[in-house]
Scaffold this motif. Structure first.
Motif, PDB file in Angstrom:
ATOM      1  N   VAL A  41      68.896  57.418  41.814  1.00 14.07           N
ATOM      2  CA  VAL A  41      69.659  58.669  41.831  1.00 14.07           C
ATOM      3  C   VAL A  41      71.125  58.378  42.100  1.00 14.07           C
ATOM      4  CG1 VAL A  41      69.941  60.917  42.951  1.00 14.07           C
ATOM      5  CG2 VAL A  41      67.645  59.974  42.602  1.00 14.07           C
ATOM      6  N   TYR A  42      71.389  57.503  43.064  1.00 14.09           N
ATOM      7  CA  TYR A  42      72.764  57.155  43.425  1.00 14.09           C
ATOM      8  C   TYR A  42      73.551  56.651  42.224  1.00 14.09           C
ATOM      9  CZ  TYR A  42      76.676  54.456  45.187  1.00 14.09           C
ATOM     10  OH  TYR A  42      77.938  53.940  45.372  1.00 14.09           O
ATOM     11  N   ARG A  43      72.953  55.812  41.413  1.00 15.48           N
ATOM     12  CA  ARG A  43      73.657  55.222  40.276  1.00 15.48           C
ATOM     13  C   ARG A  43      74.168  56.301  39.313  1.00 15.48           C
ATOM     14  NH1 ARG A  43      72.782  49.575  39.461  1.00 15.48           N
ATOM     15  NH2 ARG A  43      73.401  49.859  37.294  1.00 15.48           N
ATOM     16  N   GLN A  44      73.436  57.393  39.189  1.00 17.56           N
ATOM     17  CA  GLN A  44      73.868  58.457  38.279  1.00 17.56           C
ATOM     18  C   GLN A  44      75.123  59.162  38.800  1.00 17.56           C
ATOM     19  OE1 GLN A  44      70.672  60.831  36.389  1.00 17.56           O
ATOM     20  NE2 GLN A  44      69.225  59.589  37.588  1.00 17.56           N
ATOM     21  N   PHE A  45      75.227  59.302  40.129  1.00 16.76           N
ATOM     22  CA  PHE A  45      76.413  59.935  40.693  1.00 16.76           C
ATOM     23  C   PHE A  45      77.597  58.977  40.726  1.00 16.76           C
ATOM     24  CE2 PHE A  45      73.062  62.585  42.791  1.00 16.76           C
ATOM     25  CZ  PHE A  45      73.397  63.773  42.160  1.00 16.76           C
ATOM     26  N   ALA A  46      77.330  57.674  40.818  1.00 15.59           N
ATOM     27  CA  ALA A  46      78.399  56.679  40.878  1.00 15.59           C
ATOM     28  C   ALA A  46      78.925  56.313  39.495  1.00 15.59           C
ATOM     29  CB  ALA A  46      77.896  55.419  41.585  1.00 15.59           C
ATOM     30  N   ALA A  47      78.173  56.596  38.446  1.00 14.26           N
ATOM     31  CA  ALA A  47      78.514  56.156  37.088  1.00 14.26           C
ATOM     32  C   ALA A  47      79.921  56.546  36.633  1.00 14.26           C
ATOM     33  CB  ALA A  47      77.472  56.682  36.098  1.00 14.26           C
ATOM     34  N   PRO A  48      80.428  57.750  36.965  1.00 16.24           N
ATOM     35  CA  PRO A  48      81.780  58.106  36.489  1.00 16.24           C
ATOM     36  C   PRO A  48      82.884  57.180  36.995  1.00 16.24           C
ATOM     37  CG  PRO A  48      80.580  60.077  37.166  1.00 16.24           C
ATOM     38  CD  PRO A  48      79.760  58.898  37.599  1.00 16.24           C
ATOM     39  N   LYS A 102      95.921  55.660  42.574  1.00 13.27           N
ATOM     40  CA  LYS A 102      96.418  55.136  41.305  1.00 13.27           C
ATOM     41  C   LYS A 102      95.473  54.017  40.873  1.00 13.27           C
ATOM     42  CE  LYS A 102     100.574  53.240  39.093  1.00 13.27           C
ATOM     43  NZ  LYS A 102     101.997  52.883  39.326  1.00 13.27           N
ATOM     44  N   GLU A 103      94.881  54.174  39.717  1.00 15.64           N
ATOM     45  CA  GLU A 103      93.917  53.196  39.210  1.00 15.64           C
ATOM     46  C   GLU A 103      94.588  52.229  38.236  1.00 15.64           C
ATOM     47  OE1 GLU A 103      89.917  54.731  38.289  1.00 15.64           O
ATOM     48  OE2 GLU A 103      90.804  56.723  38.600  1.00 15.64           O
ATOM     49  N   HIS A 104      93.907  51.092  38.028  1.00 15.58           N
ATOM     50  CA  HIS A 104      94.306  50.102  37.022  1.00 15.58           C
ATOM     51  C   HIS A 104      95.732  49.591  37.257  1.00 15.58           C
ATOM     52  CE1 HIS A 104      90.691  51.573  35.220  1.00 15.58           C
ATOM     53  NE2 HIS A 104      91.212  52.746  34.962  1.00 15.58           N
ATOM     54  N   GLY A 128      82.776  53.936  36.976  1.00 19.57           N
ATOM     55  CA  GLY A 128      82.770  52.683  36.238  1.00 19.57           C
ATOM     56  C   GLY A 128      81.636  51.761  36.648  1.00 19.57           C
ATOM     57  N   GLU A 129      81.232  50.927  35.706  1.00 21.45           N
ATOM     58  CA  GLU A 129      80.093  50.043  35.936  1.00 21.45           C
ATOM     59  C   GLU A 129      80.365  49.040  37.056  1.00 21.45           C
ATOM     60  OE1 GLU A 129      76.284  48.773  35.676  1.00 21.45           O
ATOM     61  OE2 GLU A 129      77.192  50.531  34.692  1.00 21.45           O
ATOM     62  N   GLY A 130      81.619  48.561  37.136  1.00 20.71           N
ATOM     63  CA  GLY A 130      81.949  47.618  38.203  1.00 20.71           C
ATOM     64  C   GLY A 130      81.727  48.223  39.570  1.00 20.71           C
ATOM     65  N   TYR A 131      82.158  49.461  39.749  1.00 13.18           N
ATOM     66  CA  TYR A 131      81.960  50.154  41.028  1.00 13.18           C
ATOM     67  C   TYR A 131      80.476  50.378  41.297  1.00 13.18           C
ATOM     68  CZ  TYR A 131      81.872  53.853  44.506  1.00 13.18           C
ATOM     69  OH  TYR A 131      81.596  54.608  45.620  1.00 13.18           O
ATOM     70  N   VAL A 132      79.744  50.777  40.271  1.00 15.96           N
ATOM     71  CA  VAL A 132      78.303  51.021  40.441  1.00 15.96           C
ATOM     72  C   VAL A 132      77.603  49.764  40.955  1.00 15.96           C
ATOM     73  CG1 VAL A 132      76.134  51.554  39.263  1.00 15.96           C
ATOM     74  CG2 VAL A 132      78.203  52.844  38.706  1.00 15.96           C
ATOM     75  N   GLU A 133      77.872  48.639  40.315  1.00 22.04           N
ATOM     76  CA  GLU A 133      77.204  47.394  40.705  1.00 22.04           C
ATOM     77  C   GLU A 133      77.634  46.941  42.096  1.00 22.04           C
ATOM     78  OE1 GLU A 133      74.709  46.172  39.077  1.00 22.04           O
ATOM     79  OE2 GLU A 133      74.996  47.775  37.595  1.00 22.04           O
TER      80      GLU A 133
END
Length: 249
Positions: free
Chosen positions: A130-137, A246-248, A139-144
């Protein structure tokens, strides 16, 4: 209730702390915004803030953090000059609002189709699904990275985690920070396909029982409609602060 933003749990490692600011720098989780940021206790001058941007940029790049984050002091409004500068520096401006409620104000809510349990080794994978679905926005790096952190620190984490099942299927998760004085809802989400089916109400009823006489506190996004739900439930607005990201970089 004598509650302020100082009662909110702050993840991450403190790198430096003085009368002016607290610096959180956490090399083990460089992509987590909230664990790598500067929290101002006093409002900086514009000149000082620009120097702080350069310093934070250097510190974050050294540990592969690809963002900049600053939080301004509690209940300090930003004037139009500050807002224009923040936009000019290409930061996103956010408003965090602190809410609280006494647990006895919650009306108990039960539903035989909804079961809530404390997360343990047997339910951790359901929680993460469930957590991964909320974290997905984010980015994959953050999710992992954040998923790995949950798994590695599950047994010594400061958080108490709940998971709700609807008809036996994982439907929602809720993170708590439990102290002697408060119970903080640190993360709360119900999957879209299970929303408006009583899942969140049952979970909050469990929180109210756990809190006993301690106030329940949470941070809401000032621009998010979810805060309207909290107000309807009886939460009381306490204070606010602005934060910028500020991202990136």
């Amino acid at each position: 209730m004598n509650i302020s933003l100082n009662d909110i749990f702050q993840p991450g490692d403190i790198y430096d702390n003085d009368w002016y600011k607290s610096i959180y720098l956490t090399p083990t989780t460089p992509l987590v915004f909230d664990a790598n940021k500067w929290v101002y206790k006093q409002m900086p001058s514009i000149y000082q803030w620009k120097m702080d941007i350069a310093t934070q940029t250097h510190m974050h790049k050294q540990q592969n953090s690809n963002h900049l984050t600053f939080t301004f002091p509690e209940n300090v409004e930003l004037d139009q000059q500050w807002i224009a500068l923040i936009n000019n520096e290409q930061f996103e401006l956010g408003l965090m609002e602190l809410y609280a409620i006494e647990p006895q104000q919650f009306k108990g809510h039960a539903d035989d189709e909804v079961k809530v349990a404390f997360v343990d080794e047997t339910t951790l994978e359901d929680y993460i699904s469930v957590y991964r679905q909320f974290a997905a926005p984010y980015g994959e790096g953050y999710v992992e990275e954040s998923t790995r952190m949950i798994k590695n620190h599950f047994n010594d984490d400061a958080k108490t985690r709940l998971i709700a099942y609807k008809h036996g299927q994982p439907a929602g998760i809720l993170d708590l920070i439990v102290t002697e004085d408060t119970v903080e809802i640190d993360g709360f989400g119900v999957l879209e396909c299970y929303q408006r089916q009583g899942v969140g109400s049952v979970m909050q009823s469990i929180v109210a029982k756990l809190a006993n006489r301690r106030p329940i506190i949470l941070i809401a996004d000032g621009e998010d409609s979810a805060k309207d739900m909290y107000v309807k439930q009886g939460y009381v607005y306490i204070s606010f602060c602005y934060h910028i990201v500020k991202e990136h970089i």
